[in-house]
Design a protein around this motif. Structure first.
Motif, PDB file in Angstrom:
ATOM      1  N   MET A   1       0.828  -1.199   0.000  1.00 27.34           N
ATOM      2  CA  MET A   1       0.000   0.000   0.000  1.00 27.34           C
ATOM      3  C   MET A   1       0.869   1.258   0.000  1.00 27.34           C
ATOM      4  SD  MET A   1      -3.288   0.659   2.462  1.00 27.34           S
ATOM      5  CE  MET A   1      -4.526   1.901   2.098  1.00 27.34           C
TER       6      MET A   1
ATOM      7  N   GLY B   1      -3.980  -1.439   6.292  1.00 26.70           N
ATOM      8  CA  GLY B   1      -4.933  -2.534   6.149  1.00 26.70           C
ATOM      9  C   GLY B   1      -4.853  -3.454   7.342  1.00 26.70           C
TER      10      GLY B   1
ATOM     11  N   CYS C   1      -7.273  -9.109   8.462  1.00 29.91           N
ATOM     12  CA  CYS C   1      -8.694  -9.360   8.228  1.00 29.91           C
ATOM     13  C   CYS C   1      -9.157 -10.727   8.709  1.00 29.91           C
ATOM     14  CB  CYS C   1      -9.006  -9.221   6.735  1.00 29.91           C
ATOM     15  SG  CYS C   1      -8.007 -10.307   5.688  1.00 29.91           S
TER      16      CYS C   1
ATOM     17  N   VAL D   1      -7.371   6.335   5.100  1.00 30.47           N
ATOM     18  CA  VAL D   1      -7.739   5.295   4.134  1.00 30.47           C
ATOM     19  C   VAL D   1      -7.436   3.944   4.761  1.00 30.47           C
ATOM     20  CG1 VAL D   1      -7.377   4.339   1.827  1.00 30.47           C
ATOM     21  CG2 VAL D   1      -7.158   6.812   2.202  1.00 30.47           C
TER      22      VAL D   1
ATOM     23  N   GLU E   1      -7.921  -0.204   4.336  1.00 27.51           N
ATOM     24  CA  GLU E   1      -8.253  -1.282   3.406  1.00 27.51           C
ATOM     25  C   GLU E   1      -8.642  -2.537   4.170  1.00 27.51           C
ATOM     26  OE1 GLU E   1      -6.918  -5.055   1.337  1.00 27.51           O
ATOM     27  OE2 GLU E   1      -6.197  -4.115   3.167  1.00 27.51           O
ATOM     28  N   ASN E   2      -9.619  -3.294   3.629  1.00 30.56           N
ATOM     29  CA  ASN E   2      -9.998  -4.564   4.243  1.00 30.56           C
ATOM     30  C   ASN E   2     -10.729  -5.437   3.237  1.00 30.56           C
ATOM     31  OD1 ASN E   2     -10.896  -6.471   6.572  1.00 30.56           O
ATOM     32  ND2 ASN E   2      -9.702  -4.871   7.583  1.00 30.56           N
TER      33      ASN E   2
ATOM     34  N   LYS F   1     -13.760  -7.643   1.375  1.00 26.52           N
ATOM     35  CA  LYS F   1     -15.096  -7.299   0.917  1.00 26.52           C
ATOM     36  C   LYS F   1     -16.158  -7.579   1.977  1.00 26.52           C
ATOM     37  CE  LYS F   1     -18.460  -8.682  -2.637  1.00 26.52           C
ATOM     38  NZ  LYS F   1     -18.667  -9.543  -3.845  1.00 26.52           N
TER      39      LYS F   1
ATOM     40  N   ARG G   1     -11.634  -5.574  -2.796  1.00 22.13           N
ATOM     41  CA  ARG G   1     -11.286  -5.077  -1.477  1.00 22.13           C
ATOM     42  C   ARG G   1     -12.105  -3.829  -1.162  1.00 22.13           C
ATOM     43  NH1 ARG G   1      -9.577  -9.396  -1.041  1.00 22.13           N
ATOM     44  NH2 ARG G   1      -7.604 -10.113  -0.146  1.00 22.13           N
TER      45      ARG G   1
ATOM     46  N   PHE H   1     -12.375  -0.154   0.778  1.00 20.45           N
ATOM     47  CA  PHE H   1     -11.592   0.971   1.289  1.00 20.45           C
ATOM     48  C   PHE H   1     -12.524   1.889   2.073  1.00 20.45           C
ATOM     49  CE2 PHE H   1      -9.022  -0.709  -2.045  1.00 20.45           C
ATOM     50  CZ  PHE H   1      -7.717  -0.514  -1.624  1.00 20.45           C
TER      51      PHE H   1
ATOM     52  N   VAL I   1      -1.701  -5.220  -0.104  1.00 20.60           N
ATOM     53  CA  VAL I   1      -2.584  -4.484  -1.006  1.00 20.60           C
ATOM     54  C   VAL I   1      -1.838  -4.349  -2.331  1.00 20.60           C
ATOM     55  CG1 VAL I   1      -3.816  -2.312  -1.410  1.00 20.60           C
ATOM     56  CG2 VAL I   1      -3.528  -3.184   0.925  1.00 20.60           C
TER      57      VAL I   1
ATOM     58  N   ALA J   1      -3.521   0.448  -4.802  1.00 18.08           N
ATOM     59  CA  ALA J   1      -3.263   1.493  -3.806  1.00 18.08           C
ATOM     60  C   ALA J   1      -2.923   2.810  -4.479  1.00 18.08           C
ATOM     61  CB  ALA J   1      -2.125   1.061  -2.883  1.00 18.08           C
TER      62      ALA J   1
ATOM     63  N   VAL K   1      -6.111   4.531  -5.625  1.00 19.51           N
ATOM     64  CA  VAL K   1      -6.807   5.111  -4.473  1.00 19.51           C
ATOM     65  C   VAL K   1      -6.070   6.361  -4.001  1.00 19.51           C
ATOM     66  CG1 VAL K   1      -7.482   4.728  -2.081  1.00 19.51           C
ATOM     67  CG2 VAL K   1      -7.789   2.904  -3.768  1.00 19.51           C
TER      68      VAL K   1
END
Length: 364
Positions: free
Chosen positions: A17, A75, A78, A113, A115-116, A118, A162, A164, A331, A336, A339
């Motif tokens: 990322m 991130g 998860c 920001v 990230e993870n 869905k 993913r 965000f 990521v 990244a 984004v």
């Protein structure tokens, strides 16, 4: 590129990322990672002194001063949001998203920001997590939303959805929406184009890093696509090298590592996987467990990193199994980057009207 904004990176991993945000002009001044091999990888490829190792809660007092950072990225792991697992607000793995918010609340950046996976945005059983994240962002003074993006839409040769979680300080008056991402959509290279850069496995340029045996399933699980279902034992699925890869998992390194056919890619021979799948669909009998051709092999560390759009000269630290894990956890750098450029545009005063179809990928 001139660095326009400062950023803090949390749950940094190998730095996928961070690479994307750096390419968009963000200066990563502080990063944090718990896993030693991933932290070592980051140190190999980034400026000395940026990485702070250990649990974020143990190095909290080493963070920059509040009000000095433009952006917080990261991130959080998860595993707590695994579809197969039991969701629990008290699960230690789930709490890491709130550790992330602790830092946001302390640093008070212009934007954050996160990230993870869905599932965090799409499954009802995770609604309590979503509600709490939104509540904390609101109380902290941010206008935030969840955005579902697929890496393949942003130049990454991999289908990888993913979420965000993006929030801007309300006082800035920025109206951010999913339309900001549209400008940075691009078609990816095919996996074949990625692989041909390295050549066959087993060379200095492309060391063979996964020797897990490939065996055929005695009772294949059939799907319409030869790249779904289960033609092989183990969870490593074949990759459609003329298209994009399946999502690369952090469990790569053994029989969960994706499979390619070297003879098809480098010698121009017929696609064995597609031919075998077609034979089964037309009533042919499954072959024996050990009848997979020798041209089938699993992707290498170099290839996996390239599919995740790490720079070709990026160096990884630790045992091969850890390198695969670092890559699978990352990521994708080009996702990244898209984004990051979108966020940079908003911070720079670019106004993008919300398109008619944007509600299809935005969650709130």
């Amino acid at each position: 590129m001139t660095e326009k904004f400062t950023a803090v990176s949390l749950f940094t991993g190998a730095g996928g990322m961070d690479i994307g945000f750096q390419k968009a002009g963000f200066n990563i001044v502080w990063a944090n990672e718990l896993m030693p091999h991933a932290a070592a990888t980051y140190d190999l490829n980034h400026r000395e002194g940026v990485m702070h190792r250990g649990d974020i809660n143990d190095v909290f007092n080493e963070l920059p001063k509040p009000g000095t950072i433009d952006c917080v990225i990261g991130g959080p792991p998860c595993q707590g949001f695994s579809v197969a697992g039991k969701m629990d607000l008290d699960d230690e793995r789930s709490k890491l998203v709130f550790s992330y918010m602790d830092v946001v609340e302390y640093l008070k950046p212009s934007v954050f920001v996160m990230e993870n996976v869905k599932a965090l945005a799409s499954l009802a059983k995770f609604s309590a997590i979503r509600d709490e994240l939104m509540r904390r962002a609101q109380v902290a003074g941010y206008c935030a939303s969840l955005y579902l993006l697929n890496a393949k839409d942003f130049g990454v040769p991999q289908s990888r959805e993913r979420v965000f979680f993006v929030g801007f300080r309300k006082s800035m008056g920025i109206v951010f929406n999913a339309a900001y991402f549209e400008k940075y959509k691009k078609d990816p290279l095919s996996v074949r184009e990625i692989l041909t850069h390295f050549g066959p496995a087993g060379t200095e340029k492309n060391p063979l890093t996964c020797k897990a045996k490939i065996t055929l399933a005695e009772n294949p699980v059939m799907r319409k696509s030869p790249y779904a279902g289960m033609l092989f034992n183990g969870l490593g699925r074949p990759i459609n090298t003329d298209g994009v890869s399946c999502t690369l998992p952090a469990s790569m390194g053994g029989n969960k590592t994706p499979i390619i056919d070297e003879a098809h890619v480098f010698e121009g021979k017929e696609n064995w996987v597609e031919n075998y799948h077609s034979s089964l669909r037309n009533g042919g009998l499954p072959l024996g467990m050990n009848d997979a051709p020798s041209s089938l092999r699993r992707i290498t560390v170099k290839e996996a990193a390239a599919i995740q759009t790490f720079p070709l000269d990026y160096k990884f630290s630790g045992p091969i199994s850890s390198q695969y894990t670092q890559i699978g956890n990352a990521v994708p750098s080009d996702l990244a980057k898209a984004v990051a450029f979108s966020v940079s545009d908003a911070l720079s005063g670019v106004v993008v009207p919300k398109g008619e179809k944007q509600g299809e990928i935005e969650f709130s």
